[in-house]
Write an enzyme that holds these catalytic residues in place. Structure first.
Site, PDB file in Angstrom:
ATOM      1  N   GLU A 124       0.792  -1.222   0.000  1.00 21.19           N
ATOM      2  CA  GLU A 124       0.000   0.000   0.000  1.00 21.19           C
ATOM      3  C   GLU A 124       0.834   1.288   0.000  1.00 21.19           C
ATOM      4  OE1 GLU A 124      -3.325   0.090  -0.196  1.00 21.19           O
ATOM      5  OE2 GLU A 124      -3.412  -2.094  -0.336  1.00 21.19           O
ATOM      6  N   SER A 397     -54.390 -25.682  32.700  1.00 20.84           N
ATOM      7  CA  SER A 397     -54.338 -26.182  34.087  1.00 20.84           C
ATOM      8  C   SER A 397     -52.988 -26.024  34.749  1.00 20.84           C
ATOM      9  CB  SER A 397     -54.745 -27.662  34.111  1.00 20.84           C
ATOM     10  OG  SER A 397     -56.109 -27.801  33.787  1.00 20.84           O
TER      11      SER A 397
END
Length: 772
Positions: A124, A397
């Site tokens: 780079e 229940s």
């Protein structure tokens, strides 16, 4: 007459004229030379002036660039804090998941191998260590190539400029943006060392795959390596090749183009004497093989962790995903894996519908600490998908212990073997039915009512203790009901909104934990990126019932599993719990077995869990026709495997708690005879031990729905003469303990048909008229 001049005169005159001409010529030449020197001097003066001005402007511009860069850097310092993935850990401190918007883990310079730094600089910005943020040579080269080609083909940006652009600026290609980029780059070089700049750059750059940022995240995604020092040369070069075009050169999306670009990186490294030719050649030949990525696991639990972390810390989900937090959870990966494996197996679920799959969810909690061990929101869970463990459903229940039986015990007026009514009763406009509509026992103990999940006794008892007593208890264990739930139907779990499996797990933990309700938690602590603990879990606890009544509830619900509706939940250890089911509620569906929701909520001495099962949307094609045995057996399967390595134990009676007084022994050998001569029925049975016992004899004619109490006796026999010929009768006996007011189970039932009376028979009442 004119006189001609002499020759001498003529000659003199010519000489004079010639001299005058020469003088004139020299004068003109001198004049011309003088006039030519004036513009040159002026030009030189202007040139010098422009040069000085140019230098001044350049210096001023440079100073402006410097000052502007410093100003921009100061104004945007917060952008220096890069987004960092947060990490979730399990209960053993092992990493299980990263949370991120940008998948990034920050690494320090000492964690980055020198060869990686060399590779990126070589690729780079080879003059990185020489320039001051802007490389004039590179800019000149780029300008030349741009002019030759007639378009921008090379940028000339340094690593520092790229860092400035990526962190502070947009990617637009304008002169103004390039100037800003240069000014910030110079400011960065003035403020930070080269090592700090390259470290920031390597942590910041994008590596493709949608959200991979920084070299560490890239190393993990592409090579499965967390330690950058474990990377080989070809892997480092592959990473260095990606930033030029992340979507184009990453090895997952295109391994061939990645390999080609890697070769260029290696060539640059060789040309700059960073690697040997043999190393370059060898690293260029390696073919990339994608690492195997396992299917995302633990999604329901992790989704809940994020919800709880946001609630407890006040942070948003985005902040949690991008702030580099460390979230230490209660997750038991073994339990979660058992959940996910079991839920993937069809054998544990009833048949699905034509367009929907039967769904289920489950929550497991350590009731001693409140720590959630595992959670699953469905059979097909996906990240941020529907978590059914947090979706309210009608509990049926399974709500009876919470709404009726525990609050009844807490009043002090009722005991586990207290007798409750079981007969058709209408409470105003409300007329509840038993599951088997035409079967009523007249009266049953609380234990029996829970064990067989009988509806009428629950509603009757709620009416006896009062709805407010129930609502107070429900609210105290962390369940908030709708204001419209002030009615007797809550005894059977008929709620306006419903409850979640997580709600039910917390509620039942009160029974398991000797009457102490504990808030469920999935998090132990949260640490920020500075290492500071910003949240430390301290689950809320409160006493919601006495130890004695919690113990009584456990003993009763053990019977549910041993003998009652929850028998499929049996394990190789002690288990207590309760089943639940709800009516389908669709007029078009006439199947008496049709149900909408099925539940089993239960606990062992170690953990509490709740299971829900049903369709997401119930309609005429999607409803259940099975019982709560399915969630009960799912509970058993998951809990058995999850607790495999946990020593088995039994429920222990707390100190100071009275042992549950057992009801008297039931009669099991009731016999019946017809005394034809005396026209009487004789009932006999073996006596039951106990000085405080006597017997209740119940009878009904075959056509009647309900039994009636017809005899009370201390002796183990009775004679019934209240009979009619050609009628059928049924009898049973219950033992009653007068001291503790406890009833036994009913005896075996006996049947008899009275024959037609024969003529001339001597009748018993004729011999003994006083019996008439």
């Amino acid at each position: 007459m004119n006189k001609k001049p002499s020759s001498d005169e003529t000659t003199n005159q010519k000489e004079t004229n010639h001299n005058e001409q020469e003088t004139l010529i020299h004068s003109e030449i001198n004049n011309k030379q003088t006039s030519n020197k004036k513009p040159l001097k002026k030009f030189l003066k202007w040139t010098l002036g422009f040069f000085i001005l140019f230098v001044v402007l350049i210096f001023a511009g440079y100073m402006m660039v410097i000052l502007n860069g410093e100003k921009l850097l100061k104004e945007n310092l917060e952008k220096m804090d890069m987004l960092e993935a947060s990490i979730i850990y399990d209960h053993n401190g092992n990493e299980v998941r990263k949370l991120y918007k940008e998948n990034r883990e920050i690494v320090n310079m000492d964690e980055i191998p020198e060869l990686m730094v060399d590779a990126f600089i070589a690729t780079e910005d080879k003059r990185f260590n020489e320039h001051g943020g802007v490389d004039l040579w590179a800019i000149g080269r780029a300008l030349y190539k741009d002019l030759v080609s007639g378009e921008i083909v090379e940028g000339g940006s340094t690593i520092t400029q790229q860092l400035a652009k990526n962190m502070f600026l947009s990617s637009e290609k304008t002169v103004f943006r390039k100037v800003q980029e240069a000014s910030i780059a110079i400011a960065l070089e003035n403020q930070y060392s080269k090592d700090e700049i390259i470290a920031m750059y390597l942590n910041q750059i994008y590596f493709g795959q949608g959200n991979v940022y920084g070299v560490k995240a890239a190393s993990e995604i592409y090579f499965g390596k967390e330690d950058l020092n474990d990377l080989e040369l070809w892997e480092i070069a592959t990473l260095a090749a990606i930033p030029k075009a992340p979507s184009y050169y990453n090895p997952i999306d295109d391994s061939e183009k990645s390999k080609e670009r890697r070769a260029i990186v290696l060539q640059l490294m060789y040309e700059q004497n960073l690697i040997a030719k043999s190393e370059m050649s060898e690293a260029s030949k390696v073919d990339y093989k994608p690492i195997s990525v396992e299917k995302q696991s633990y999604v329901s639990f992790i989704d809940y962790v994020i919800l709880e972390a946001a609630d407890k810390t006040g942070l948003t989900e985005d902040e949690l995903r991008e702030g580099g937090y460390r979230i230490y959870t209660t997750l038991d990966t073994n339990v979660q894996q058992v959940l996910e494996k079991t839920f993937s197996e069809d054998q544990w679920f009833p048949e699905s519908g034509p367009e929907q799959q039967v769904q289920a969810s489950m929550v497991i909690m350590d009731h001693n600490t409140g720590e959630l061990k595992g959670m699953i929101g469905g059979r097909d869970t996906v990240q941020k998908g529907l978590n059914r463990a947090l979706i309210p459903r009608q509990p049926g229940s399974s709500f009876k212990p919470i709404a009726v039986y525990a609050p009844a015990l807490e009043t002090g007026s009722w005991q586990p073997y207290s007798n409750l009514k079981d007969e058709p009763i209408k409470f105003g406009d409300y007329e509840p039915k038993n599951y088997y509509e035409h079967q009523y026992l007249g009266q049953v103990s609380m234990v029996k009512a829970i064990e067989d999940s009988i509806n009428i006794p629950a509603v009757w008892l709620l009416n006896e203790i009062g709805i407010q007593t129930s609502l107070d208890f429900i609210n105290n264990i962390g369940i908030e009901l709708d204001e419209n739930d002030r009615n007797l139907s809550i005894a059977l779990g008929g709620l306006t909104t419903g409850v979640t499996p997580l709600d039910m797990t917390e509620a039942y933990s009160s029974f398991a934990n000797n009457g102490t309700w504990t808030e469920a938690t999935s998090i132990r602590k949260v640490i920020n990126d500075l290492g500071e603990t910003i949240y430390l879990a301290e689950p809320l606890t409160k006493e919601v019932m006495s130890e004695q009544n919690a113990y009584y509830m456990t003993k009763m619900m053990e019977e549910v599993v041993l003998e009652g509706t929850g028998y499929k939940a049996q394990m190789n250890r002690s288990v207590a719990g309760k089943t639940g089911s709800t009516q389908v509620g669709l007029p078009e569906v006439t199947d008496p077995k049709a149900t909408r929701d099925l539940w089993f909520v239960g606990y062992t001495p170690e953990w509490t869990a709740a299971v829900w099962m049903g369709f997401d949307k119930t309609d005429t094609q999607h409803y259940l026709t099975v019982t709560s045995s399915y969630p009960a057996q799912l509970f058993s399967q998951v809990m058995t495997q999850s607790l495999a390595d946990v020593p088995s134990s039994s429920f222990v009676k707390p100190e100071g708690v009275e042992e549950l007084v057992q009801p008297p022994t039931s009669v099991d050998d009731l016999t019946i005879l017809y005394d034809e001569r005396n026209r009487a029925v004789e009932l006999t049975w073996s006596p039951v031990e106990g000085n405080d016992n006597f017997y209740l004899v119940y009878k009904k004619e075959d056509k009647d729905k309900n039994y009636e109490l017809v005899f009370t006796t201390f002796e183990p026999y009775v004679i019934d003469i209240a009979i009619k010929e050609k009628k059928k009768y049924q009898y049973y006996v219950i033992t009653y303990n007068n001291k503790y007011e406890l009833y036994s189970r009913k005896s075996n039932t006996v049947n008899i048909e009275i024959p037609k009376e024969k003529k001339n028979d001597v009748r018993f009442e004729d011999l003994f008229p006083f019996f008439r």
